[in-house]
Design a protein around this motif. Structure first.
Motif, PDB file in Angstrom:
ATOM      1  N   LYS A  99      -0.379  -0.251  -0.142  1.00 13.73           N
ATOM      2  CA  LYS A  99      -0.757  -1.277   0.830  1.00 13.73           C
ATOM      3  C   LYS A  99       0.357  -2.307   0.872  1.00 13.73           C
ATOM      4  O   LYS A  99       0.698  -2.889  -0.145  1.00 13.73           O
ATOM      5  CB  LYS A  99      -2.070  -1.902   0.357  1.00 13.73           C
ATOM      6  CG  LYS A  99      -2.848  -2.605   1.422  1.00 13.73           C
ATOM      7  CD  LYS A  99      -3.659  -1.616   2.247  1.00 13.73           C
ATOM      8  CE  LYS A  99      -4.409  -2.313   3.349  1.00 13.73           C
ATOM      9  NZ  LYS A  99      -5.621  -2.991   2.861  1.00 13.73           N
ATOM     10  N   ASP A 106       6.963  -5.168   9.922  1.00 14.75           N
ATOM     11  CA  ASP A 106       6.245  -4.081  10.598  1.00 14.75           C
ATOM     12  C   ASP A 106       7.198  -2.980  11.065  1.00 14.75           C
ATOM     13  O   ASP A 106       6.817  -1.820  11.154  1.00 14.75           O
ATOM     14  CB  ASP A 106       5.485  -4.613  11.814  1.00 14.75           C
ATOM     15  CG  ASP A 106       4.175  -5.269  11.391  1.00 14.75           C
ATOM     16  OD1 ASP A 106       3.749  -5.039  10.238  1.00 14.75           O
ATOM     17  OD2 ASP A 106       3.601  -6.016  12.204  1.00 14.75           O
ATOM     18  N   THR A 109       7.425  -0.150   8.573  1.00 16.92           N
ATOM     19  CA  THR A 109       6.265   0.738   8.382  1.00 16.92           C
ATOM     20  C   THR A 109       5.692   1.240   9.708  1.00 16.92           C
ATOM     21  O   THR A 109       4.630   1.862   9.717  1.00 16.92           O
ATOM     22  CB  THR A 109       5.142   0.008   7.616  1.00 16.92           C
ATOM     23  OG1 THR A 109       4.647  -1.056   8.435  1.00 16.92           O
ATOM     24  CG2 THR A 109       5.630  -0.544   6.298  1.00 16.92           C
ATOM     25  N   SER A 112       2.189   0.195  10.296  1.00 12.89           N
ATOM     26  CA  SER A 112       1.128   0.693   9.403  1.00 12.89           C
ATOM     27  C   SER A 112       0.905  -0.335   8.297  1.00 12.89           C
ATOM     28  O   SER A 112       1.848  -1.020   7.879  1.00 12.89           O
ATOM     29  CB  SER A 112       1.577   2.023   8.788  1.00 12.89           C
ATOM     30  OG  SER A 112       0.845   2.276   7.605  1.00 12.89           O
ATOM     31  N   GLN A 226       0.292   9.654  16.277  1.00 13.97           N
ATOM     32  CA  GLN A 226      -0.891   9.314  15.485  1.00 13.97           C
ATOM     33  C   GLN A 226      -0.877   9.963  14.102  1.00 13.97           C
ATOM     34  O   GLN A 226      -1.861   9.940  13.390  1.00 13.97           O
ATOM     35  CB  GLN A 226      -2.161   9.804  16.213  1.00 13.97           C
ATOM     36  CG  GLN A 226      -2.388   9.159  17.559  1.00 13.97           C
ATOM     37  CD  GLN A 226      -2.679   7.683  17.419  1.00 13.97           C
ATOM     38  OE1 GLN A 226      -3.516   7.302  16.608  1.00 13.97           O
ATOM     39  NE2 GLN A 226      -1.980   6.862  18.164  1.00 13.97           N
ATOM     40  N   SER A 228      -0.497  10.915  10.217  1.00 16.72           N
ATOM     41  CA  SER A 228      -0.613  10.088   9.016  1.00 16.72           C
ATOM     42  C   SER A 228       0.784   9.859   8.433  1.00 16.72           C
ATOM     43  O   SER A 228       1.047   8.859   7.793  1.00 16.72           O
ATOM     44  CB  SER A 228      -1.542  10.742   8.005  1.00 16.72           C
ATOM     45  OG  SER A 228      -1.135  12.062   7.771  1.00 16.72           O
ATOM     46  N   SER A 229       1.689  10.783   8.610  1.00 17.44           N
ATOM     47  CA  SER A 229       3.080  10.572   8.232  1.00 17.44           C
ATOM     48  C   SER A 229       3.920  11.018   9.419  1.00 17.44           C
ATOM     49  O   SER A 229       4.200  12.198   9.584  1.00 17.44           O
ATOM     50  CB  SER A 229       3.425  11.380   6.984  1.00 17.44           C
ATOM     51  OG  SER A 229       4.696  11.007   6.518  1.00 17.44           O
TER      52      SER A 229
END
Ligand code: TXA
Ligand code: MG
Length: 345
Positions: A99, A106, A109, A112, A226, A228-229
């Protein structure tokens, strides 16, 4: 012309440190592949990384740290499992999602709430991080969707024409494929592998036998923005020439079998086998008498040779198509198969 830096010359490494401090990216060796490094905390250097690679902003960058203390700068809190993973696998080719703290832009990431963090084992990268005292973002030092570089010369070929200023020569990369990217899901006690890589799932499983290890869904099934990685695009690591990926079930697949048979005597095809055992398997099927390369005796050696072989295939006018056979998927086989499947797009 980009400068080639000799890491044994202190004055040249001092120049690299100052160059990084002035928010300009430099290509650095890691034990996996060469990375294009710039300060995480400087949006200007992150923007330049994206521009040099022609990388879309939806694909986030890994933050490289000198150790656990520096990782604490990037996130507000490190969970118990993540901390154990760091102690067991760092420095080395394991990237862990954490986290992110407000300090991480930003841009790094792709907006994310998680930042991907890795502690490289290469002594040159490690010592630069230590001297600099702050994290460096570093994607592989290739153009977007290109083949990752495992030598300084490959970095020059990839990014030299687009304005790269400098690369540090750290020799050939030891592993030859990128780090494994993981995220721990507390609710299900699952370690999700977002990108298979140089740290094998057997190694991860040996760390904790009651942890579930789960491979993320294939990119082609998802909207690319979209994922996840997001780096797990269906097309990646691609030579300019055609690559055909042949799955392990080819011998039972009539369509593939007859396609291969039709091209049986095609002189412009080159066959690629990952290990001696993969080659022997095809020979045992009585199917082979043609141009081929075998990447290595075992998957570790094969991984180290993979990207350089894809590059030399691209440069060799004798071949028009690479026919890559899926290796057995234990150890690094999963990560190599992943790269070959994406090379074929
Ligand atoms: O071995 C490596 O990891 C090399 C060396 C240079 O350290 N770096 C590397 O970076 O492979 P790159 O940018 O080529 O690949 C990073 C991968 C991409 O698939 C990206 O989508 C994923 O990590 N990634 C980075 N940050 C992420 C995040 N916050 N959430 C999910 N995935 C992330
Ligand atoms: Mg990459």
């Amino acid at each position: 012309m980009a400068l080639v830096i000799d890491p044994l010359k202190n004055s040249q490494i001092d120049w690299v440190i100052n160059f990084l401090k002035s928010d300009c990216p430099v290509a650095l060796p890691t034990e996996t592949v060469y990375g294009l490094a710039g300060r995480v905390y400087a949006e200007k250097s992150l923007s330049q990384i994206f521009a040099l690679k022609a990388r879309p902003h939806f694909d986030p960058l890994i933050a490289h740290v000198s150790g656990i203390e520096m990782a604490r700068d990037l996130c507000d809190n490190i969970g118990a499992i993540e901390l154990e993973l760091m102690k067991r696998f760092w420095p080395g080719p394991l990237t862990i999602l954490l986290k992110k703290s407000d300090r991480v832009p930003d841009l790094c990431t792709a907006a994310s709430p998680f930042v991907a963090v890795r502690c490289p084992a290469h002594p040159v990268f490690a010592s630069i991080l230590k001297t600099l005292g702050e994290p460096l973002a570093a994607p592989s030092a290739n153009r977007f969707q290109g083949i990752s570089p495992t030598t300084y010369q490959a970095v020059l070929d990839e990014l030299g024409p687009f304005g790269l200023e400098a690369v540090v020569d750290g020799g050939n990369c030891q592993h030859g494929i990128e780090s494994t990217v993981v995220r721990f899901q507390l609710a299900t006690n699952t370690l999700e592998v977002l990108r298979p890589g140089a740290c094998s799932s057997e190694e991860l499983q040996s760390f904790c036998s009651d942890l579930h290890i789960n491979f993320a869904q294939a990119a082609s099934l998802l909207d690319e923005t979209q994922l996840s990685s997001p780096g797990q695009l269906a097309k990646h690591y691609s030579p300019a020439k055609e690559v055909m990926f042949v799955s392990r079930e080819w011998i039972d697949d009539e369509e593939v079998f007859s396609e291969l048979e039709q091209h049986q005597k095609e002189p412009t095809d080159c066959y690629l086998f990952v290990t001696d055992a993969d080659y022997q398997r095809a020979v045992a099927m009585g199917f082979l008498d043609r141009q081929h390369v075998v990447l290595g005796h075992d998957a570790v050696e094969a991984a180290a040779n993979l990207f350089a072989t894809l590059r030399s295939f691209d440069a060799n006018d004798a071949y028009r198509r690479l026919v890559a056979f899926e290796p057995s998927t234990d150890g690094l086989g999963i990560a190599i198969a992943d790269r070959l499947r994406r090379a074929a797009g």
